[in-house]
Write a protein that holds these residues in place. Structure first.
Motif, PDB file in Angstrom:
ATOM      1  N   LEU A 205      -5.394 -69.969 -18.651  1.00 35.93           N
ATOM      2  CA  LEU A 205      -5.860 -70.992 -19.588  1.00 35.93           C
ATOM      3  C   LEU A 205      -6.816 -71.958 -18.908  1.00 35.93           C
ATOM      4  O   LEU A 205      -7.927 -72.226 -19.409  1.00 35.93           O
ATOM      5  N   TYR A 206      -6.432 -72.473 -17.746  1.00 36.81           N
ATOM      6  CA  TYR A 206      -7.264 -73.459 -17.069  1.00 36.81           C
ATOM      7  C   TYR A 206      -8.483 -72.837 -16.394  1.00 36.81           C
ATOM      8  O   TYR A 206      -9.496 -73.517 -16.193  1.00 36.81           O
ATOM      9  N   ALA A 207      -8.415 -71.572 -16.051  1.00 36.40           N
ATOM     10  CA  ALA A 207      -9.612 -70.889 -15.532  1.00 36.40           C
ATOM     11  C   ALA A 207     -10.668 -70.760 -16.626  1.00 36.40           C
ATOM     12  O   ALA A 207     -11.865 -70.959 -16.382  1.00 36.40           O
ATOM     13  N   ASP A 208     -10.227 -70.448 -17.846  1.00 34.09           N
ATOM     14  CA  ASP A 208     -11.161 -70.392 -18.980  1.00 34.09           C
ATOM     15  C   ASP A 208     -11.782 -71.765 -19.224  1.00 34.09           C
ATOM     16  O   ASP A 208     -12.988 -71.879 -19.505  1.00 34.09           O
ATOM     17  N   PHE A 209     -10.965 -72.812 -19.148  1.00 38.09           N
ATOM     18  CA  PHE A 209     -11.477 -74.174 -19.317  1.00 38.09           C
ATOM     19  C   PHE A 209     -12.499 -74.504 -18.233  1.00 38.09           C
ATOM     20  O   PHE A 209     -13.541 -75.101 -18.506  1.00 38.09           O
ATOM     21  N   ALA A 210     -12.187 -74.124 -16.992  1.00 34.74           N
ATOM     22  CA  ALA A 210     -13.078 -74.432 -15.872  1.00 34.74           C
ATOM     23  C   ALA A 210     -14.444 -73.774 -16.046  1.00 34.74           C
ATOM     24  O   ALA A 210     -15.481 -74.359 -15.681  1.00 34.74           O
ATOM     25  N   LYS A 211     -14.479 -72.563 -16.622  1.00 38.18           N
ATOM     26  CA  LYS A 211     -15.759 -71.884 -16.862  1.00 38.18           C
ATOM     27  C   LYS A 211     -16.605 -72.656 -17.870  1.00 38.18           C
ATOM     28  O   LYS A 211     -17.829 -72.731 -17.743  1.00 38.18           O
ATOM     29  N   ILE A 212     -15.956 -73.236 -18.860  1.00 33.28           N
ATOM     30  CA  ILE A 212     -16.685 -74.031 -19.854  1.00 33.28           C
ATOM     31  C   ILE A 212     -17.255 -75.287 -19.202  1.00 33.28           C
ATOM     32  O   ILE A 212     -18.408 -75.657 -19.427  1.00 33.28           O
ATOM     33  N   ALA A 213     -16.446 -75.960 -18.367  1.00 29.14           N
ATOM     34  CA  ALA A 213     -16.926 -77.163 -17.683  1.00 29.14           C
ATOM     35  C   ALA A 213     -18.070 -76.845 -16.722  1.00 29.14           C
ATOM     36  O   ALA A 213     -19.006 -77.643 -16.567  1.00 29.14           O
ATOM     37  N   GLU A 214     -18.022 -75.686 -16.108  1.00 32.19           N
ATOM     38  CA  GLU A 214     -19.063 -75.282 -15.169  1.00 32.19           C
ATOM     39  C   GLU A 214     -20.434 -75.264 -15.838  1.00 32.19           C
ATOM     40  O   GLU A 214     -21.461 -75.559 -15.210  1.00 32.19           O
ATOM     41  N   GLU A 215     -20.458 -74.961 -17.138  1.00 36.06           N
ATOM     42  CA  GLU A 215     -21.724 -74.850 -17.869  1.00 36.06           C
ATOM     43  C   GLU A 215     -22.011 -76.059 -18.751  1.00 36.06           C
ATOM     44  O   GLU A 215     -23.016 -76.083 -19.459  1.00 36.06           O
ATOM     45  N   ASN A 216     -21.136 -77.054 -18.720  1.00 38.08           N
ATOM     46  CA  ASN A 216     -21.297 -78.264 -19.528  1.00 38.08           C
ATOM     47  C   ASN A 216     -21.920 -79.352 -18.661  1.00 38.08           C
ATOM     48  O   ASN A 216     -21.268 -79.898 -17.781  1.00 38.08           O
ATOM     49  N   GLU A 217     -23.167 -79.665 -18.907  1.00 33.32           N
ATOM     50  CA  GLU A 217     -23.884 -80.579 -18.016  1.00 33.32           C
ATOM     51  C   GLU A 217     -23.324 -81.998 -18.036  1.00 33.32           C
ATOM     52  O   GLU A 217     -23.641 -82.797 -17.154  1.00 33.32           O
ATOM     53  N   LEU A 218     -22.483 -82.328 -19.003  1.00 37.52           N
ATOM     54  CA  LEU A 218     -21.846 -83.639 -19.024  1.00 37.52           C
ATOM     55  C   LEU A 218     -20.530 -83.659 -18.257  1.00 37.52           C
ATOM     56  O   LEU A 218     -19.958 -84.725 -18.024  1.00 37.52           O
ATOM     57  N   ALA A 219     -20.033 -82.483 -17.862  1.00 40.36           N
ATOM     58  CA  ALA A 219     -18.769 -82.402 -17.144  1.00 40.36           C
ATOM     59  C   ALA A 219     -18.924 -82.875 -15.708  1.00 40.36           C
ATOM     60  O   ALA A 219     -19.978 -82.695 -15.086  1.00 40.36           O
ATOM     61  N   TRP A 220     -17.864 -83.447 -15.186  1.00 42.87           N
ATOM     62  CA  TRP A 220     -17.879 -83.912 -13.796  1.00 42.87           C
ATOM     63  C   TRP A 220     -18.089 -82.747 -12.846  1.00 42.87           C
ATOM     64  O   TRP A 220     -18.733 -82.874 -11.809  1.00 42.87           O
ATOM     65  N   ASN A 221     -17.566 -81.567 -13.172  1.00 41.86           N
ATOM     66  CA  ASN A 221     -17.672 -80.389 -12.305  1.00 41.86           C
ATOM     67  C   ASN A 221     -18.848 -79.485 -12.675  1.00 41.86           C
ATOM     68  O   ASN A 221     -18.908 -78.343 -12.233  1.00 41.86           O
ATOM     69  N   TYR A 222     -19.760 -79.984 -13.490  1.00 43.77           N
ATOM     70  CA  TYR A 222     -20.897 -79.176 -13.910  1.00 43.77           C
ATOM     71  C   TYR A 222     -21.660 -78.631 -12.701  1.00 43.77           C
ATOM     72  O   TYR A 222     -21.965 -79.358 -11.748  1.00 43.77           O
ATOM     73  N   GLY A 223     -21.956 -77.329 -12.764  1.00 43.52           N
ATOM     74  CA  GLY A 223     -22.740 -76.704 -11.703  1.00 43.52           C
ATOM     75  C   GLY A 223     -21.932 -76.248 -10.518  1.00 43.52           C
ATOM     76  O   GLY A 223     -22.434 -75.485  -9.678  1.00 43.52           O
ATOM     77  N   GLN A 224     -20.669 -76.686 -10.424  1.00 43.17           N
ATOM     78  CA  GLN A 224     -19.814 -76.235  -9.335  1.00 43.17           C
ATOM     79  C   GLN A 224     -19.109 -74.953  -9.755  1.00 43.17           C
ATOM     80  O   GLN A 224     -18.701 -74.820 -10.906  1.00 43.17           O
ATOM     81  N   PRO A 225     -18.962 -73.998  -8.845  1.00 39.29           N
ATOM     82  CA  PRO A 225     -18.304 -72.736  -9.225  1.00 39.29           C
ATOM     83  C   PRO A 225     -16.917 -73.006  -9.797  1.00 39.29           C
ATOM     84  O   PRO A 225     -16.115 -73.731  -9.211  1.00 39.29           O
ATOM     85  N   ALA A 226     -16.643 -72.443 -10.962  1.00 38.13           N
ATOM     86  CA  ALA A 226     -15.361 -72.659 -11.612  1.00 38.13           C
ATOM     87  C   ALA A 226     -14.236 -72.023 -10.810  1.00 38.13           C
ATOM     88  O   ALA A 226     -14.370 -70.909 -10.288  1.00 38.13           O
ATOM     89  N   ALA A 227     -13.123 -72.738 -10.713  1.00 38.39           N
ATOM     90  CA  ALA A 227     -11.947 -72.187 -10.044  1.00 38.39           C
ATOM     91  C   ALA A 227     -11.415 -71.006 -10.846  1.00 38.39           C
ATOM     92  O   ALA A 227     -11.339 -71.060 -12.078  1.00 38.39           O
TER      93      ALA A 227
END
Length: 520
Positions: A205-227
């Protein structure tokens, strides 16, 4: 005869991210919110002069209370900086449900013609301030920030001393890191999952979420490889266990600098201003309520009546069936919240055919204090404007699975006036908890539990919610010996339903052990 009700719409949204953690770049929450509000005004597509005219008519300012800084009158300061004198100035309580609640209230006031133009906003600068660079540099307050309100009380998510928890304080339990795991463990046992199956589900569940944040330029983790799921579910030096069963990457990450604003008005005024209809998004309705403030006074630890009722009533007042929702954003400070929502709505917890987050979750997008779901609302507006989906739902959660608020939005209007009230009470009382016993003695069964770990990975404290065998009364206890603590921390054996013995010590605490001798 009273005038016909107005139709509320969102005409502008704005988000701000200050990624820099340098002391000289620190921007206080007030100014982050003002920047986000300016973005929302620009998002209307109006000319500068027309946007200024719109700004001058803002008569409702709703502000999500910030964790970062103590302001004497945050809605007043925002109003002063915008050069407005609103009829309504609202500061929320501390809770992640606040953005959705403020949003629903603003839409209702516009519908009732009590307000012409409303903003709801919130922001945090925790990365720069409380937890970050300024504190480390010993520069508090940062240069140029508003003087703090010395009479206020700071919010801490890691300190029990300031919380009036009663039994919780006595047993050193009551923080989010404690209570959400109690629910995860209870939910796992109720569904007859193994510990391994449960961990795999949470990790996916959280890996799927992390992939979305990776591509969301407003996310704090944007651009970082998703866990990956493997990284999230494996305990390591960088992913230490906090409270079983949640390692660090299943906990909310609050150390962010983020703000967001939603700008609402009526269809009439939007037409007068010339805002194109393809910028309009319609609030359909909302509903919210809360579970008992004390977690031990709730009916069980595998469901949340407040989540279920808020979802059901928000859909009902919006005139929708659950299957008509195209996209969701479920609050996700810990995996249990989206799981409870999915379970109630009959959605799969992993491998969904509809999105259950637009942002990427509080671990990867960033916790944003109480304000996470304001970003969910702005993201939902943008998603609905694209025209590929028509209806969305945002679930905002606050406290310790305590406060819930749900709002529905659409690219198309309702067929009737906006609901004139929240249909739910502030507090649910229909499903009472078992009787609570403060001093517990005798044979007992574990109802739910968690284990707290030290930063070096060693075991710290066991927390047990149990039932006395002779009365079925509920109690709270800590572990009573090292053997019990080690067994509670097992990553293979289910502890819920196991028998033991509870006794009260001289300091008033209850201690639980896995033996039947009656002695600790």
């Amino acid at each position: 005869m009273p005038p016909a009700r107005a139709v509320p719409i969102v005409i502008g949204v704005g988000d701000i991210k200050n990624r820099s953690q340098k002391v000289e770049d620190a921007i206080e929450p007030l100014n982050l919110m003002l920047h986000a509000t300016q973005k929302a005004l620009e998002d209307t597509g109006l000319s500068t002069s027309a946007a200024k005219e719109l700004q001058s008519h803002i008569d409702h300012v709703g502000v999500v209370n910030t964790w970062t800084w103590l302001y004497p009158d945050l809605p007043g300061l925002i109003s002063d900086n915008l050069g407005i004198k609103p009829k309504f100035k609202v500061l929320s309580h501390h809770g992640g449900d606040s953005p959705a609640k403020l949003f629903d209230e603003a839409a209702r006031r516009i519908s009732l013609r009590q307000s012409k133009v409303a903003i709801v906003t919130g922001g945090e600068a925790l990365a720069s301030c409380e937890l970050g660079s300024c504190a480390a540099a010993g520069k508090m307050p940062p240069p140029g920030w508003t003087s703090p309100d010395e009479s206020g009380t700071a919010v801490s998510v890691s300190d029990l001393s300031s919380r009036q928890q009663g039994l919780g304080t006595l047993h050193s339990i009551g923080l989010p890191i404690h209570v959400y795991p109690l629910y995860e463990n209870g939910f796992r046992a109720h569904r007859r999952q193994s510990v391994e199956q449960n961990n795999k589900e949470s990790s996916e569940l959280y890996a799927d979420f992390a992939k979305i944040a990776e591509e969301n330029e407003l996310a704090w983790n944007y651009g970082q490889p998703a866990a990956t799921g493997e990284i999230i579910g494996t305990v390591s030096k960088k992913n230490r266990m906090i409270c079983f069963p949640y390692p660090l990457l299943m906990n909310a990450f609050n150390n962010v600098n983020l703000a967001a604003t939603c700008l609402l008005t009526s269809t009439e005024y939007a037409k007068e201003l010339g805002i194109p209809e393809d910028r309009w998004i319609y609030p359909l309705g909302g509903a919210g309520t809360s579970n008992a403030a004390n977690f031990w006074e709730r009916p069980n630890f595998y469901s949340s009546p407040a989540i279920s009722r808020s979802l059901d009533e928000a859909l009902k007042v919006s005139g929708l069936a659950k299957d008509e929702i195209d996209v969701f954003d479920f609050y996700s400070c810990f995996p249990i919240v989206p799981k409870l929502a999915c379970e109630h709505l009959g959605l799969p917890i992993t491998k969904q055919n509809k999105p259950i987050t637009l942002l990427g979750g509080l671990t990867s997008f960033g916790g944003a204090g109480n304000n996470y779901s304001m970003h969910a609302l702005t993201a939902m507006v943008r998603e609905l404007r694209k025209g590929k989906v028509q209806r969305g739902l945002v679930l905002a959660n606050g406290g310790m699975v305590t406060y819930q608020y749900v709002v529905c939005l659409s690219s198309r209007p309702r067929g009737s006036p906006y609901p004139d009230r929240n249909p739910l009470p502030d507090l649910l009382t229909k499903d009472p908890a078992p009787e609570i016993v403060e001093k517990a003695e005798g044979g007992a069964v574990i109802e739910t539990y968690t284990v707290e770990f030290n930063r070096d990975g060693t075991l710290s404290r066991g927390h047990v919610v149990g039932r006395l065998k002779n009365s079925n009364h509920r109690f709270i206890a800590n572990h009573g010996d090292e053997n019990t603590l080690k067994q509670l921390a097992s990553a293979t054996k289910e502890q819920i339903g196991r028998d033991g013995w509870v006794s009260t010590t001289g300091d008033g605490r209850n201690l639980f052990v896995f033996n039947n001798s009656g002695k600790l």
